[in-house]
Design an enzyme around this catalytic site. Structure first.
Site, PDB file in Angstrom:
ATOM      1  N   TYR A   1     -35.564 -25.498 -26.706  1.00 11.64           N
ATOM      2  CA  TYR A   1     -35.070 -26.531 -25.598  1.00 11.64           C
ATOM      3  C   TYR A   1     -33.866 -26.131 -24.864  1.00 11.64           C
ATOM      4  O   TYR A   1     -33.971 -25.980 -23.629  1.00 11.64           O
ATOM      5  CB  TYR A   1     -34.571 -27.884 -26.408  1.00 11.64           C
ATOM      6  CG  TYR A   1     -34.114 -28.932 -25.549  1.00 11.64           C
ATOM      7  CD1 TYR A   1     -35.191 -29.570 -24.560  1.00 11.64           C
ATOM      8  CD2 TYR A   1     -32.984 -29.265 -25.161  1.00 11.64           C
ATOM      9  CE1 TYR A   1     -35.018 -30.832 -23.730  1.00 11.64           C
ATOM     10  CE2 TYR A   1     -32.623 -30.224 -24.096  1.00 11.64           C
ATOM     11  CZ  TYR A   1     -33.579 -30.945 -23.527  1.00 11.64           C
ATOM     12  OH  TYR A   1     -33.094 -31.845 -22.511  1.00 11.64           O
TER      13      TYR A   1
ATOM     14  N   SER B   1     -30.079 -29.836 -17.966  1.00 15.92           N
ATOM     15  CA  SER B   1     -29.436 -30.720 -19.170  1.00 15.92           C
ATOM     16  C   SER B   1     -28.244 -30.117 -19.309  1.00 15.92           C
ATOM     17  O   SER B   1     -27.962 -29.054 -18.816  1.00 15.92           O
ATOM     18  CB  SER B   1     -30.539 -30.546 -20.379  1.00 15.92           C
ATOM     19  OG  SER B   1     -29.709 -31.016 -21.356  1.00 15.92           O
TER      20      SER B   1
END
Length: 326
Positions: A185, A173
């Site tokens: 995350y 990401s």
């Protein structure tokens, strides 16, 4: 006059050089492998989102897609929209026994051909909140899927990938290049970047290529504002009174609004990510990194290269101020 002429010639030569480089790269990127219909590819997280779209896309290209889904419902739905070539398996990437079983299943299908590619796409984004609002279990929930799941699946599939001199494609990401939120995350995506870098160097001598995909914000379950705010509400409610007083209700409310705004800009063009997956698996010369989405290319990547003091200042403008701030 002579100096001006030299300057003009210099700029013309530079323009020609840049054009040659662009055409060279364009030509390399356009070269696709032959015999795609002989290749087997495993994709995790195919119930929805990027994995689901990639499975359909690669199936149409004629590859043998082995789609790993978390639920039977997701597997059945995918089968209805694809050819008979596509096969599904139920896989929980947090369960090593499930991963081992899937590896045996894959080995039984691919045989001596080996596995051309594995796409580690399965991922989760909740719980996400300011770090002090979370506990160890909250971090573990994300790390077990997004990082340790990627590691486990990759290691179990490597013997088959080495046999085919194939590809490992890991979905990281832009949050693996720039920390944009608290919780597990971003940590997990930084970990995926690091793991990918290390195995890329280790496996290069075996003819195996490792690619990293770094999407920006896209409309998937991970950017579901309703789900994220529901998680934030539950997290806020369980906090000790002292922590809630320190941050204040206004902080919580602005944090929710910021989350809403961030996700409202998510792109609906999921094919930008699945196209990157396809290129990484089918190109003669795949890229090491794919940045998917204009927000990744024009905002988050440039921000990641700025001095820390500048990025900290920019984030301080966006983030809410705690009630008991210094």
């Amino acid at each position: 006059m002579l100096s001006r002429a030299r300057t003009t010639v210099m700029w013309v030569l530079l323009l020609v050089l840049l054009t040659v480089i662009y055409l060279f790269r364009w030509n390399r990127n356009k070269q696709i492998l032959p015999n795609l219909t002989d290749k087997y590819v495993l994709i995790t997280g195919c119930d929805s989102g990027f994995g689901n779209l990639a499975a359909k896309q690669l199936d149409k290209r004629g590859l043998h897609v082995l789609a790993a889904c978390l639920s039977q419902r997701g597997a059945e739905s995918l089968k209805k929209e694809t050819s008979n070539r596509l096969k599904t398996v139920i896989l929980d990437v947090t369960d090593s026994q499930s991963v081992s079983s899937a590896a045996k299943w894959v080995a039984g299908i691919v045989g001596d051909k080996g596995l051309w590619g594995v796409v580690n796409n399965a991922g989760v984004a909740v719980p996400t909140a300011p770090n002090e609002w979370l506990n160890k279990e909250d971090f573990s929930k994300i790390l077990n899927v997004n990082l340790l799941g990627v590691v486990d699946v990759t290691l179990k599939m490597l013997p088959l990938i080495r046999k085919a001199r194939g590809r490992v494609v890991n979905v990281a990401s832009i949050a693996g290049r720039l920390t944009i939120c608290g919780g597990g995350y971003c940590m997990s995506k930084y970990g995926v970047e690091s793991f990918s870098d290390s195995i890329r160097r280790e496996l290069a001598r075996f003819g195996v290529k490792v690619c990293i995909i770094e999407p920006g914000f896209f409309m998937t379950q991970m950017t579901d504002a309703k789900l994220m705010k529901e998680n934030l509400k539950n997290t806020w409610t369980r906090l000790p009174e002292e922590i809630r007083r320190s941050y204040g209700l206004a902080y919580y409310e602005k944090f929710c609004r910021t989350t809403d705004h961030s996700f409202s800009t998510s792109s609906s063009k999921l094919h930008l990510v699945s196209d990157s997956m396809e290129h990484a698996l089918t190109a003669v010369y795949p890229k090491t990194r794919y940045s998917a989405g204009w927000d990744a290319k024009l905002l988050y990547l440039p921000l990641s290269y700025l001095p820390t003091a500048i990025t900290d200042f920019l984030f301080s403008i966006v983030l809410p101020t705690p009630a008991q701030s210094a």
